[in-house]
Motif scaffolding. Structure first.
Motif, PDB file in Angstrom:
ATOM      1  N   GLU A 400       0.875  -1.190   0.000  1.00 20.12           N
ATOM      2  CA  GLU A 400       0.000   0.000   0.000  1.00 20.12           C
ATOM      3  C   GLU A 400       0.902   1.226   0.000  1.00 20.12           C
ATOM      4  OE1 GLU A 400      -3.785   1.796   2.459  1.00 20.12           O
ATOM      5  OE2 GLU A 400      -2.178   0.846   3.588  1.00 20.12           O
ATOM      6  N   ILE A 421       1.246  -5.392   2.619  1.00 21.10           N
ATOM      7  CA  ILE A 421      -0.112  -5.921   2.883  1.00 21.10           C
ATOM      8  C   ILE A 421      -0.283  -7.289   2.227  1.00 21.10           C
ATOM      9  CG2 ILE A 421      -1.136  -3.634   3.139  1.00 21.10           C
ATOM     10  CD1 ILE A 421      -2.151  -3.892   0.236  1.00 21.10           C
ATOM     11  N   GLU A 423       0.044 -10.364   3.352  1.00 14.34           N
ATOM     12  CA  GLU A 423      -0.755 -11.315   4.109  1.00 14.34           C
ATOM     13  C   GLU A 423      -2.229 -10.979   4.042  1.00 14.34           C
ATOM     14  OE1 GLU A 423       0.681 -11.578   8.064  1.00 14.34           O
ATOM     15  OE2 GLU A 423       2.646 -12.407   7.513  1.00 14.34           O
ATOM     16  N   GLN A 424      -2.568  -9.687   4.043  1.00 13.24           N
ATOM     17  CA  GLN A 424      -3.973  -9.297   3.979  1.00 13.24           C
ATOM     18  C   GLN A 424      -4.587  -9.654   2.628  1.00 13.24           C
ATOM     19  OE1 GLN A 424      -4.434  -5.171   5.099  1.00 13.24           O
ATOM     20  NE2 GLN A 424      -2.756  -5.333   6.602  1.00 13.24           N
TER      21      GLN A 424
END
Length: 426
Positions: A400, A421, A423-424
């Motif tokens: 991000e 990000i 893992e998200q």
């Protein structure tokens, strides 16, 4: 010229005896057995080095009056570096002229020659008090050398004092020393120098080659909490930070040896209350009399506040770097061409800081997302507003991005804050 030289350092004036136009007899004033010898040499001028003389002007001239009643030879006084007031005391008592140390024999010889021309010029016997020999010569005409020589021996005391009081420590024919000039311009020039030196807002210092304060102005002395009289004649090292003494000597040695015409360096001075103040010195050689004797001139700028601010900024930079090094996010700075100027850390083991700095940000962005990055980067620069978006890198991680344009006096700079990000997304 026959010269009777009173000095505790005869070797300092020995080269004078090598000059064929001068005959020099060195003497110690404290030796009473030599009184007859002084008179017997029939001196045409007395050179009096008042350093360690051990006698007052009144006592000495009383002695001279007893030896040469009414016919005291002209007296040239050599004073220590801080001896301006001493010199004027001797002038008021009857000295003919004075020189301020440090000096060399060429300077002394040039002065003696000027005095000889003055004293042995035509028609000096019947001068009125304060009258210049040339004025008398124009009225009376030229006399024989014998008459002039005889009359110069009875040169009136009041004339000597008057002439000496109107003299000015300015350039002689050799560009040094002091000659008798009655021009108002030269008196005004000396007065102007004294006024500038004393009233200057910046610190001004005269120092000899031995590292002693010869003269300091009030601004410099008050900056350190002293009076000028408390500093003059003392070693500069007494007021220097111990860690700066060696470097100061090295810098001044470069100047004294002639490697440079001027030097600029920074050092710390000890204030009277014990604290240390920073000064930026602009130093040059004012007079060079020999390899070991001369005068240096320094302008001392107070940079204590500047150093304090720099020190605080340095502390802040250290703290900021520690914060960035331990931050979970990636921070970078890039120019208008997206070239990296700074990165707080490298997240890929295979890369080093040298591999990254100077490269374009898009080098590590997935080919499918490079246009997205470049578009948001352009909008940040053009609109001046932060941009936020998501992209991938060539290693398969998702990021991000927050791009913040920063004001800059030079090229445009963008701050990037990048959060992993991956893992998200997965």
């Amino acid at each position: 010229m026959r010269i009777l030289a009173f000095t505790s350092e005869p070797e300092y004036y020995t080269p004078l005896s090598e000059c064929p136009e001068h005959s020099v007899l060195f003497a110690e004033y404290q030796d009473p057995r030599a009184r007859r010898l002084w008179v017997a040499c029939a001196p045409q001028l007395i050179l009096l080095d008042v350093f360690r003389l051990g006698s007052t002007a009144d006592a000495l001239f009383a002695e001279f009056e007893s030896l040469w009643p009414g016919k005291i030879p002209p007296v040239l006084v050599v004073c220590p570096p801080q001896g301006w007031e001493i010199a004027h005391q001797w002038l008021a008592r009857g000295a003919y002229d004075f020189l301020i140390e440090p000096l060399n024999c060429r300077v002394v010889s040039a002065r003696l020659t000027a005095i000889q021309k003055h004293l042995h010029g035509p028609g000096v016997a019947s001068l009125s008090a304060g009258e210049h020999p040339s004025a008398h010569a124009s009225r009376e005409g030229t006399k024989s050398e014998a008459e002039s020589s005889e009359e110069s021996a009875t040169f009136p005391r009041e004339t000597i004092v008057s002439e000496a009081q109107t003299s000015s420590p300015l350039d002689d024919d050799n560009g040094r020393g002091m000659i008798h000039i009655e021009s108002r311009f030269f008196h005004d020039r000396e007065s102007l120098f004294q006024t500038i030196f004393e009233r200057a807002a910046i610190g001004l210092v005269l120092a000899d080659f031995d590292g002693r304060f010869v003269r300091v102005n009030r601004a410099f002395a008050e900056w350190l909490g002293y009076t000028p009289e408390e500093l003059e004649g003392r070693q500069i090292a007494e007021f220097s930070h111990p860690d700066d003494v060696v470097r100061e000597i090295e810098e001044f040695t470069i100047l004294v040896t002639g490697e440079k015409d001027g030097i600029v360096f920074e050092k710390r001075y000890r204030h009277k209350d014990g604290r240390f103040l920073w000064g930026r010195l602009h130093v040059l050689i004012l007079e060079r009399y020999s390899d070991k004797r001369g005068l240096g001139f320094a302008m001392v700028e107070d940079i204590t506040r500047e150093k304090d601010v720099a020190g605080k900024l340095g502390e802040m930079e250290i703290r900021w770097n520690k914060l960035l090094d331990n931050a979970p996010d990636l921070f970078f700075l890039a120019d208008a061409e997206t070239r990296l100027l700074y990165v707080n850390k490298i997240t890929v083991d295979e890369l080093t800081m040298d591999d990254v700095i100077g490269r374009r940000c898009t080098t590590w962005i997935h080919p499918d997302d490079q246009e997205v990055f470049e578009e948001h980067f352009r909008l940040a620069l053009e609109t001046g507003k932060p941009q936020r978006f998501v992209d991938r890198d060539v290693f398969g991680c998702w990021w991000e991005n927050r791009l913040v344009p920063l004001p800059s006096s030079d090229d445009a700079v963008v701050l990037g804050i990048v959060s992993d990000i991956t893992e998200q997304v997965q």
